[in-house]
Design a protein around this motif. Structure first.
Motif, PDB file in Angstrom:
ATOM      1  N   VAL A 126      -4.863   2.521  -3.513  1.00 57.88           N
ATOM      2  CA  VAL A 126      -5.497   1.444  -2.755  1.00 57.88           C
ATOM      3  C   VAL A 126      -4.502   0.296  -2.609  1.00 57.88           C
ATOM      4  CG1 VAL A 126      -7.795   2.085  -3.574  1.00 57.88           C
ATOM      5  CG2 VAL A 126      -6.490   0.324  -4.810  1.00 57.88           C
ATOM      6  N   ARG A 144      -8.593  -6.150   9.886  1.00 60.45           N
ATOM      7  CA  ARG A 144      -9.667  -6.394   8.911  1.00 60.45           C
ATOM      8  C   ARG A 144      -9.291  -7.457   7.896  1.00 60.45           C
ATOM      9  NH1 ARG A 144     -10.142  -1.554   7.940  1.00 60.45           N
ATOM     10  NH2 ARG A 144      -9.194  -1.246   5.890  1.00 60.45           N
ATOM     11  N   HIS A 145      -7.982  -7.553   7.614  1.00 63.84           N
ATOM     12  CA  HIS A 145      -7.509  -8.528   6.633  1.00 63.84           C
ATOM     13  C   HIS A 145      -6.786  -9.700   7.300  1.00 63.84           C
ATOM     14  CE1 HIS A 145      -8.887  -6.132   3.307  1.00 63.84           C
ATOM     15  NE2 HIS A 145      -8.369  -5.072   3.904  1.00 63.84           N
ATOM     16  N   LEU A 180      -7.740  -3.969  -3.645  1.00 70.02           N
ATOM     17  CA  LEU A 180      -8.778  -3.529  -2.712  1.00 70.02           C
ATOM     18  C   LEU A 180      -9.274  -2.147  -3.127  1.00 70.02           C
ATOM     19  CD1 LEU A 180      -7.071  -4.710   0.595  1.00 70.02           C
ATOM     20  CD2 LEU A 180      -8.752  -5.934  -0.787  1.00 70.02           C
ATOM     21  N   ASP A 181      -9.970  -2.118  -4.260  1.00 61.91           N
ATOM     22  CA  ASP A 181     -10.320  -0.834  -4.874  1.00 61.91           C
ATOM     23  C   ASP A 181     -11.676  -0.319  -4.407  1.00 61.91           C
ATOM     24  OD1 ASP A 181     -11.326  -3.050  -6.175  1.00 61.91           O
ATOM     25  OD2 ASP A 181     -11.247  -2.173  -8.175  1.00 61.91           O
ATOM     26  N   SER A 182     -11.647   0.345  -3.265  1.00 59.58           N
ATOM     27  CA  SER A 182     -12.824   1.042  -2.745  1.00 59.58           C
ATOM     28  C   SER A 182     -12.350   2.294  -2.025  1.00 59.58           C
ATOM     29  CB  SER A 182     -13.599   0.151  -1.768  1.00 59.58           C
ATOM     30  OG  SER A 182     -12.877  -0.020  -0.559  1.00 59.58           O
ATOM     31  N   GLN A 215     -13.146   3.257   0.845  1.00 62.16           N
ATOM     32  CA  GLN A 215     -12.867   2.925   2.241  1.00 62.16           C
ATOM     33  C   GLN A 215     -11.469   2.340   2.404  1.00 62.16           C
ATOM     34  OE1 GLN A 215     -15.724   2.090   0.584  1.00 62.16           O
ATOM     35  NE2 GLN A 215     -16.913   3.734   1.549  1.00 62.16           N
ATOM     36  N   GLU A 216     -11.052   1.474   1.484  1.00 62.38           N
ATOM     37  CA  GLU A 216      -9.724   0.881   1.582  1.00 62.38           C
ATOM     38  C   GLU A 216      -8.635   1.881   1.189  1.00 62.38           C
ATOM     39  OE1 GLU A 216      -8.994  -1.716   3.035  1.00 62.38           O
ATOM     40  OE2 GLU A 216     -10.487  -3.289   2.774  1.00 62.38           O
ATOM     41  N   ARG A 217      -8.973   2.827   0.344  1.00 61.54           N
ATOM     42  CA  ARG A 217      -7.995   3.864  -0.002  1.00 61.54           C
ATOM     43  C   ARG A 217      -7.637   4.698   1.212  1.00 61.54           C
ATOM     44  NH1 ARG A 217      -9.717   8.615  -4.092  1.00 61.54           N
ATOM     45  NH2 ARG A 217     -11.197   8.896  -2.384  1.00 61.54           N
ATOM     46  N   PHE A 252      -6.574  -1.887   9.570  1.00 56.57           N
ATOM     47  CA  PHE A 252      -6.412  -2.522   8.263  1.00 56.57           C
ATOM     48  C   PHE A 252      -5.879  -3.941   8.423  1.00 56.57           C
ATOM     49  CE2 PHE A 252      -3.639  -3.638   4.719  1.00 56.57           C
ATOM     50  CZ  PHE A 252      -4.481  -3.463   3.629  1.00 56.57           C
ATOM     51  N   TRP A 294       0.846  -1.195   0.000  1.00 52.82           N
ATOM     52  CA  TRP A 294       0.000   0.000   0.000  1.00 52.82           C
ATOM     53  C   TRP A 294       0.885   1.251   0.000  1.00 52.82           C
ATOM     54  CZ3 TRP A 294      -3.818   1.266   4.592  1.00 52.82           C
ATOM     55  CH2 TRP A 294      -4.704   2.279   4.198  1.00 52.82           C
TER      56      TRP A 294
END
Length: 379
Positions: free
Chosen positions: A369, A82-83, A357-359, A361-363, A79, A32
């Motif tokens: 992202v 979450r993962h 993770l293209d959203s 929220q993830e950015r 993060f 990231w």
């Protein structure tokens, strides 16, 4: 290097046995570009900026505020949680000045601070941090030296059991490369070398000799030289018996599938840089699958002949990793964060999956992202 402060798959690819796919013993590498560490630190660590003011984006997402500092102070740990606590997380563009151990310590503390009372600090939920920061006095002077920089997080149990060393390279003085070499063990096949990359962005700005300060070219020239050094590093590691994984912000959109609404082709140097990258890291089959921009390559020039795992597994799917924060989500974006692996790693069926993770929220507070790959791990 700052030490721990604390189209279809290739025809020859072997399939992982079904029982391995159900419960694989795997290594997950996330990457990231966070576009600066300040937004990931507790408010008491860094100055309050406009980032902490309530903002509403084009997608309706409300940003963090002073009233909710947890939106930033534990963002990285959130993060990771979450993962499901990946073994490795590569960070790019830390924007930490060389010698700023206070900020590095604050970052590590934030990463390893419990999210709540149920968040235990066991070895499989805490991380070590290795940072490589810019030390080029002629080419890394902007923003008071707070630019570039990469950080490598390794989960403590994984680091203790499998990591031989984490190192920088002598050809990079801008804080762009960190290499994780896993242990070589008898009977376990080739070990992995995981390379965290924040590649040079080509521009017409001058590039100066790191030794003398004399202008010796442009940042475009430096970018192509960086490609050469990285290629040679990958080939050297492969010659030493490693399977190589390169993950990070490569600052290259490989071809027409990787830019929206258009691929950047002007000025022409961007196309030349793109062709140079594709020629040095990928063979004909992978470039064809990626619809990559290429020119006639000198067959005598060395090539990694790697595999772009996203294209290998997802074909011509259009997904992007850079999303401008000055434009509505999805209106101006590129796939410049990549994961490429040694061809033998792919052909042996050791790549389990990969994704973007293209959203919004993830950015998070960044303009990139995260991307990830899951690999069959050591036995």
């Amino acid at each position: 290097m700052t030490r721990e402060i604390s189209p279809p798959p290739l025809k020859r690819r072997k399939l992982v046995p079904q029982d391995s796919q159900t419960k694989p013993q795997s290594i997950r590498v996330f990457s990231w570009n966070i576009n600066g560490v300040d937004a990931f630190l507790p408010p008491t660590t860094t100055k309050i900026t406009s980032f902490f003011k309530p903002t509403t984006s084009s997608n309706g997402r409300v940003g963090p505020t002073k009233a909710h500092p947890e939106a930033t102070s534990n963002l990285l740990r959130g993060f990771l949680s979450r993962h499901n606590w990946p073994e490795v997380l590569f960070l790019q563009e830390l924007k930490i000045k060389q010698g700023d151990f206070k900020t590095l310590a604050a970052l590590l503390t934030a990463i390893n601070s419990p999210l709540n009372s149920n968040d235990t600090l066991s070895e499989d939920r805490t991380y070590t941090l290795e940072a490589v920061l810019p030390r080029d006095k002629y080419n890394a002077r902007g923003f008071q030296g707070k630019l570039y920089g990469v950080g490598t997080l390794t989960r403590k149990d994984f680091a203790r059991n499998h990591v031989a060393r984490i190192r920088d390279v002598d050809w990079d003085l801008e804080g762009r490369v960190s290499i994780v070499e896993l242990e070589k063990r008898v009977g376990q096949g080739k070990p992995l070398a995981l390379i965290n990359i924040y590649a040079v962005n080509g521009t017409p700005a001058p590039y100066r000799s790191p030794e003398t300060g004399k202008v010796i070219g442009t940042r475009h020239d430096h970018k192509k030289a960086f490609h050469t050094h990285l290629r040679d590093e990958c080939l050297a590691l492969e010659s030493q018996g490693y399977n190589v994984v390169v993950a990070g912000d490569l600052n290259i959109a490989r071809g027409v599938l990787d830019g929206h609404p258009n691929l950047r082709t002007h000025p022409s140097q961007h196309s030349l840089n793109r062709a140079d990258f594709n020629a040095k890291f990928f063979g004909k089959e992978d470039n064809k699958r990626a619809q990559a921009h290429v020119t006639t390559r000198d067959e005598k020039e060395a090539c990694v002949d790697g595999i772009d795992v996203f294209r290998a597994l997802h074909g011509s799917e259009r997904r992007y990793t850079y999303h401008s924060r000055t434009a509505p989500w999805g209106s101006s974006c590129d796939r410049v964060d990549l994961i490429l692996v040694s061809k033998s790693l792919w052909e042996e069926g050791l790549v389990i999956n990969t994704g973007i993770l293209d959203s919004p929220q993830e950015r998070g507070p960044s303009d990139h992202v995260p991307v990830w790959v899951e690999l069959k791990g050591p036995g």
